[in-house]
Design an enzyme around this catalytic site. Sequence first.
Site, short mmCIF file in Angstrom:
data_model
loop_
_atom_site.label_atom_id
_atom_site.label_comp_id
_atom_site.label_asym_id
_atom_site.label_seq_id
_atom_site.Cartn_x
_atom_site.Cartn_y
_atom_site.Cartn_z
CG ASP A 243 11.47 -88.97 -23.55
OD1 ASP A 243 10.35 -88.73 -23.04
OD2 ASP A 243 12.34 -88.27 -23.67
CG HIS B 266 15.58 -84.70 -21.85
ND1 HIS B 266 16.01 -85.11 -20.81
CD2 HIS B 266 14.90 -83.46 -21.30
CE1 HIS B 266 16.08 -84.42 -19.67
NE2 HIS B 266 15.46 -83.43 -20.10
CD GLN C 122 8.04 -82.09 -22.39
OE1 GLN C 122 7.16 -81.42 -22.57
NE2 GLN C 122 8.98 -81.86 -21.63
CE LYS D 157 9.21 -83.57 -18.15
NZ LYS D 157 9.61 -82.14 -17.63
CB CYS E 277 18.01 -81.57 -20.47
SG CYS E 277 18.14 -81.01 -18.55
#
Length: 404
Positions: free
Chosen positions: A199, A122, A202, A225, A363
């Site tokens: 990261d 991202h 997700q 999220k 992104c």
Amino acid sequence: MFDINIIRQDFPILSRKVYDKPLVYLDNAATTQKPLCVLDAMRDEYLNVNANVHRGVHYLSQQATDLHEASREKVRSFINAGSTSEIIFTRGTTEALNLVVSSFCEEFMQEGDEVIVSVMEHHSNIVPWQLQAAKRGICIRVIPVSDKGELDIEEFKKLFTDKTRIVSVAHVSNVLGTVNPVEEIIRISHDHGVPVIVDGAQSTPHFKVDVQAMDCDFFAFSGHKMYGPTGVGVLYGKEEWLDRLPPYQGGGEMIESVSFEKTVFERLPFKFEAGTPDYVATHGLATAIDYMLNIGMDNISAHEQMLTKYCMEQLKTIDGMRIFGEAEHKDAVVSFLVGDIHHLDMGTLLDRLGIAVRTGHHCAQPLMDRLGIQGTVRASFSFYNTKEEVDALVAGVRRVSQMF
């Protein structure tokens, strides 16, 4: 017991109509809807417990502080961190990544030093490094990705040099749905004496995360999220690293003492939490975590895996279908194009059918360049989505395709 009908009652927005059609919300990778319990918890705190935290001796301030710090413990337990000192509240994944990049580069990187990222990152895990490259002259090295959407681990091994200082990779691609082998990436990096940032924006909404078992040095994720409020996120960092990093921002809350001669910083995690935190949002995040745990992370994962597999199977029955990301380990995201239909056209027409999907580069423009496209249509799933909604998506895509 996982009862989709009962679960959907907790999300009133799912019952609304768009253009006089039932809403089919398939943009969960961008943000999830919020259950009533999260909204109720935040409303109750504003109505009954609203006071600034950590600063007041009065009852409301102490009560708000207790809720805020209980939220920190809830997050610690959720990702199995070793201590609440390792849990820093941020405004989201983006701020968490910027915090690490800025502070780490300030302390440990100089001109010519290298960071390894992947092509599927991202922008929030690319642009902060580019800012440091322009400022300090550091170099960015990139792990390539296969046509299936899997990182090339053999090529990754070749990227290490005596100038490599850190590795920063996504746990799950927000475009391809690829679940990256972060444990292997971390093991390889640690063999070179190099720390790793993961990261987790997700991954935390979809399956169980254990930062100690993973052995990552830093881990970032967002509340919005995973059914919590916007504007709150988390940075996990191993205490040994956080102790060595300089503060990202200065101000109240992050100091022990201040004089014009010298400032002594507060202990962890407060050293990285300058100013008034969004203590109501942290309570909302903790409530969202409780909600997810009550459903069961294994139940969430199983249901979303079923939807993802079913969606891919059904979409492949449409002529001209191109699906991007068919890794062996894939999660909750299906990105596609049909023939020469522009992704924006497809998304706009699906919207008129009440179907909310994401269109564009998500992104992740370097990944789009690697794939040779400008963007995709992305459907992303939650535990509140149904097979019937997948059927509606497939029927909608087929209808739009026939129009062209």
